[in-house]
Design a protein around this motif. Sequence first.
Motif, PDB file in Angstrom:
ATOM      1  N   GLY A  93       0.801  -1.223   0.000  1.00 30.62           N
ATOM      2  CA  GLY A  93       0.000   0.000   0.000  1.00 30.62           C
ATOM      3  C   GLY A  93       0.833   1.272   0.000  1.00 30.62           C
ATOM      4  N   LEU A  94       1.740   1.383  -0.959  1.00 29.76           N
ATOM      5  CA  LEU A  94       2.676   2.514  -0.988  1.00 29.76           C
ATOM      6  C   LEU A  94       2.403   3.461  -2.148  1.00 29.76           C
ATOM      7  N   ASN A  95       2.701   4.741  -1.919  1.00 27.54           N
ATOM      8  CA  ASN A  95       2.794   5.689  -3.028  1.00 27.54           C
ATOM      9  C   ASN A  95       4.057   5.391  -3.833  1.00 27.54           C
ATOM     10  N   ALA A  96       4.169   6.016  -4.993  1.00 24.86           N
ATOM     11  CA  ALA A  96       5.399   5.854  -5.789  1.00 24.86           C
ATOM     12  C   ALA A  96       6.579   6.323  -4.939  1.00 24.86           C
ATOM     13  N   PRO A  97       7.634   5.519  -4.854  1.00 25.57           N
ATOM     14  CA  PRO A  97       8.766   5.872  -3.995  1.00 25.57           C
ATOM     15  C   PRO A  97       9.748   6.828  -4.675  1.00 25.57           C
ATOM     16  N   ILE A  98      10.564   7.431  -3.845  1.00 28.46           N
ATOM     17  CA  ILE A  98      11.754   8.138  -4.325  1.00 28.46           C
ATOM     18  C   ILE A  98      12.890   7.125  -4.275  1.00 28.46           C
ATOM     19  N   ALA A  99      13.561   6.893  -5.397  1.00 32.43           N
ATOM     20  CA  ALA A  99      14.707   5.982  -5.399  1.00 32.43           C
ATOM     21  C   ALA A  99      15.895   6.673  -4.741  1.00 32.43           C
ATOM     22  N   VAL A 100      16.622   5.913  -3.924  1.00 40.85           N
ATOM     23  CA  VAL A 100      17.902   6.383  -3.389  1.00 40.85           C
ATOM     24  C   VAL A 100      18.907   5.310  -3.760  1.00 40.85           C
ATOM     25  N   GLY A 101      19.738   5.597  -4.774  1.00 42.32           N
ATOM     26  CA  GLY A 101      20.647   4.580  -5.280  1.00 42.32           C
ATOM     27  C   GLY A 101      22.086   5.017  -5.149  1.00 42.32           C
ATOM     28  N   PHE A 102      22.929   4.035  -4.828  1.00 39.82           N
ATOM     29  CA  PHE A 102      24.371   4.284  -4.765  1.00 39.82           C
ATOM     30  C   PHE A 102      25.065   3.489  -5.872  1.00 39.82           C
ATOM     31  N   SER A 103      25.893   4.167  -6.662  1.00 43.97           N
ATOM     32  CA  SER A 103      26.752   3.509  -7.645  1.00 43.97           C
ATOM     33  C   SER A 103      25.914   2.656  -8.610  1.00 43.97           C
ATOM     34  N   ASN A 104      26.089   1.350  -8.655  1.00 42.73           N
ATOM     35  CA  ASN A 104      25.283   0.536  -9.551  1.00 42.73           C
ATOM     36  C   ASN A 104      23.781   0.742  -9.299  1.00 42.73           C
ATOM     37  N   GLY A 105      23.404   0.933  -8.044  1.00 45.11           N
ATOM     38  CA  GLY A 105      21.998   1.202  -7.709  1.00 45.11           C
ATOM     39  C   GLY A 105      21.528   2.542  -8.240  1.00 45.11           C
ATOM     40  N   ALA A 106      22.412   3.531  -8.273  1.00 44.97           N
ATOM     41  CA  ALA A 106      22.057   4.837  -8.847  1.00 44.97           C
ATOM     42  C   ALA A 106      21.898   4.712 -10.356  1.00 44.97           C
ATOM     43  N   ASN A 107      22.733   3.872 -10.968  1.00 46.19           N
ATOM     44  CA  ASN A 107      22.657   3.723 -12.422  1.00 46.19           C
ATOM     45  C   ASN A 107      21.361   3.037 -12.851  1.00 46.19           C
ATOM     46  N   ALA A 121       8.731   8.568  -7.925  1.00 49.24           N
ATOM     47  CA  ALA A 121       8.325   9.959  -7.726  1.00 49.24           C
ATOM     48  C   ALA A 121       9.509  10.896  -7.913  1.00 49.24           C
ATOM     49  N   GLY A 122      10.704  10.360  -7.793  1.00 52.76           N
ATOM     50  CA  GLY A 122      11.917  11.160  -7.923  1.00 52.76           C
ATOM     51  C   GLY A 122      13.089  10.264  -7.602  1.00 52.76           C
ATOM     52  N   ALA A 123      14.294  10.839  -7.538  1.00 52.01           N
ATOM     53  CA  ALA A 123      15.455   9.987  -7.289  1.00 52.01           C
ATOM     54  C   ALA A 123      16.598  10.776  -6.682  1.00 52.01           C
TER      55      ALA A 123
END
Length: 202
Positions: A93-107, A121-123
């Motif tokens: 039951g979540l709204n669209a999340p904001i991604a928080v990625g590091f390195s490969n996760g950011a890519n 929703a953003g990043a």
Amino acid sequence: ELSFIHRYVPTTEPGRPPLLLLHGTGGNEDDLIPLGQTISPGSALLSPRGKVLENGMPRFFRRLAEGVFDEADVKARAHELADFVAEARKAYGLNAPIAVGFSNGANIAAAMLMLRPEALAGAVLLRAMVPLSETPKVDLSGKRVLMLSGQMDPIIPVENSSRLAAALGASGAEVRHKTLPVGHGLSQQDVLLTRDWLTNRE
Ligand code: MLT
């Protein structure tokens, strides 16, 4: 059963945005939980483990060499991860999340923004580089993106991260890009700047 091994931490402050935490090469679903709790206390945290293994190290897509990506895999994995986000939003039951990625996760977060913008929703892109040699045509208006790069990052040339910031901005995202006097690893400045950026959103 959801389609990725993951950790989920429910919100304790429903006003805070959910975060999609995306670890770097060799990380796992536990790595960024403390960061998530620090940068946005009370946010729901959704933290999948990357499905690709490189010498036993989890990642979110295949690469041919450091900084040289298997772009067909980047695309397929970005869709697979966006599908997981949709499943998890329904399950928890979540709204669209904001991604928080590091390195490969950011890519992979940058690739998701370009290929499946509705998933996020953003990043916050910590040490990101251009994930696809050609930016797909996409409307990112209304998406906020914070990019933090390292002036002395041995993996990502400053020019490359600036090119990603420009591509996201040209697609309509509201991009704030800062290059810090650091290397590839995360610093206290990353934590403080990300916390401020997440807190001052309207
Ligand atoms: C990548 O493969 O995504 C980048 O080279 C960053 C890394 O994971 O080292």
